[in-house]
Write an enzyme that holds these catalytic residues in place. Sequence first.
Site, PDB file in Angstrom:
ATOM      1  N   PRO A 354      -7.399   0.675  -5.124  1.00 40.48           N
ATOM      2  CA  PRO A 354      -7.081   1.970  -4.505  1.00 40.48           C
ATOM      3  C   PRO A 354      -8.283   2.900  -4.620  1.00 40.48           C
ATOM      4  CG  PRO A 354      -6.013   1.794  -6.646  1.00 40.48           C
ATOM      5  CD  PRO A 354      -6.674   0.474  -6.393  1.00 40.48           C
ATOM      6  N   ASP A 530     -12.410   4.160  -8.242  1.00 44.27           N
ATOM      7  CA  ASP A 530     -11.187   3.372  -8.387  1.00 44.27           C
ATOM      8  C   ASP A 530     -10.122   4.297  -8.982  1.00 44.27           C
ATOM      9  OD1 ASP A 530      -9.144   1.640  -9.078  1.00 44.27           O
ATOM     10  OD2 ASP A 530     -10.458   0.102  -9.910  1.00 44.27           O
ATOM     11  N   HIS A 531      -9.102   4.602  -8.182  1.00 37.48           N
ATOM     12  CA  HIS A 531      -8.104   5.593  -8.596  1.00 37.48           C
ATOM     13  C   HIS A 531      -7.230   5.088  -9.744  1.00 37.48           C
ATOM     14  CE1 HIS A 531      -6.097   9.262  -8.435  1.00 37.48           C
ATOM     15  NE2 HIS A 531      -5.727   9.331  -7.174  1.00 37.48           N
ATOM     16  N   ARG A 532      -7.278   3.773 -10.052  1.00 37.73           N
ATOM     17  CA  ARG A 532      -6.523   3.260 -11.191  1.00 37.73           C
ATOM     18  C   ARG A 532      -7.124   3.728 -12.503  1.00 37.73           C
ATOM     19  NH1 ARG A 532      -6.906  -2.995 -10.029  1.00 37.73           N
ATOM     20  NH2 ARG A 532      -9.065  -2.278  -9.819  1.00 37.73           N
TER      21      ARG A 532
END
Length: 558
Positions: A354, A530-532
């Site tokens: 994501p 990386d939105h994680r």
Amino acid sequence: MSANNQSYEVKTPDLGVEKAEVSEILVKVGDKVEKNQSLLVVESAKASVEVPSPADGVVEAILIKLGDMVQEGVALFTLSSSTAAAAPVPAPVESKPVEETKPVAPVADAKPTAESSSAPTSQSVEVPDLGVDQADISEILVKVGDVVTAGQSLVVVESAKASVEIPSPAAGTVESIAVTQGQTVKQGVALLVLSGSSGGGVTKITQLSASDKDAQTSAAAEKAPAVETKTQAVSTAPQVAQTQSVIASEDLSQNADVYAGPAVRQTARQLGVNLTKVKASGLNGRILKEDVYAYVKQRLTTAAAASVGGGTFTAASGLPPLPDLSKWGASHDEPLTRLQQAAIPQLSLNLYMPQVTQFDHADITELEALRIELKDGYKKAGIGLTILAFIAKATAHLLLQEPRFNSHLNDDNKSIKVREEIHLGIAVATDDGLIVPVLRNPDRLSIREIAKQLGELGQKARDKKLGPNDLSGATFTISSLGAMGGTGFTPLVNWPQVAILGLSPAAMQPIWDGQAFQPRLMLPLSLSYDHRVINGVDAARFARSLAVLLGDLRRVLL
């Protein structure tokens, strides 16, 4: 084995290269081999060579292991000649009781007794090499007592968004099941036990004696109906399990036209792979075992099936096959560069990340003035001073303050691995495509040292002289469009990194200072993450902090 049988070593022949790596061992101790039968596979660069047996015999010892580097003359195996083993060996006077040493009659003369006909031969079915470290058992398709045929699916394993069915290597009856639904398994884990004496089919284990007559008899027996060829397995003789094919007959016929070795074809049969769909990386288009594993891994890590007009299709990339374009005019194929081909699997990993991009601008008016002031002195020393040297220094300084951007997401998705050193990947455009050499520890270097190393890395990239160490281990990447134009872009995070900084060409813009518009040189920043691992507020803070540092680089000294 007769006492006058002779043992001898099989050594590495002249392979045409100084040394090669043992990538596959095709036999095991106790196997009977024939002259010119492949014993192992060695690899050098991107080509593989199968080393054949120089004579008939039985494998007494294996003197090497997978991964060993061998060269001409290195001992590989010990073989014992099998020419003198046709007659049974009489028991010596001091031998054990006759019941324990009684010689076994050759297969041609053996008639199954009631005991041998009813005694089942069991075999354990294990997880094959699926090309991934582990997968989950999503479905068990059989139960204890079920009669299965060779190639029938036993369990379904899932990894990422795709599933793979593991087929039975032979016909038989399910004796026991060793796994449960939801269990995580890896290569070599026992799935279930099959019994060979079933009404639906027999797992044929053919006894081999050392004589050619017996070998021929065994071959003939395998062609006869299963009920007539069932023989009792004898522990005092080598056993060879029949190789089963779990691939469709149509795919099997297509595989015959593909350039690949016997070991690769066997692997493809075991995993049910159509070799025409596998991309070859070997010399002259030869398919290697690694190519088969890569194909299976890609199937496991991509959404392999999708619905089209009520039907289904399968594509390794997760995309539908290219439609027939001939009705819209002529077309021709042009190969991608090797660099572009190598980048495709890496870029495809972004499908599972994501990714978000944060945009900002940095006022580099004073910084550019400093660069112009210094560049002539650097040029006399043979160093090209670009704005990238200052940006690399500022980014490295900021990564020390924001270590989450200098990390990787662990496989358990529950923690991150924070890197304690900073290694910046610097994207460089070459005639063959984009390549990313690594600038080591820029936080410990001066601007002069950074500028010098950037110049050297860029030249090595264009001259194709970068080594493996120059391209690996980056913790964060900077990609710059330089003077190529554009006002902004969204760079792709280079997994397993969690962020990348994109730089677009700087341009003069009117900036309101509270009293009037002033001409300022503004540098567009694009921070993809990386939105994680990275939250939006953290990314916004990082981009703004970098813009502040570039506006006044003296802050790096504080």
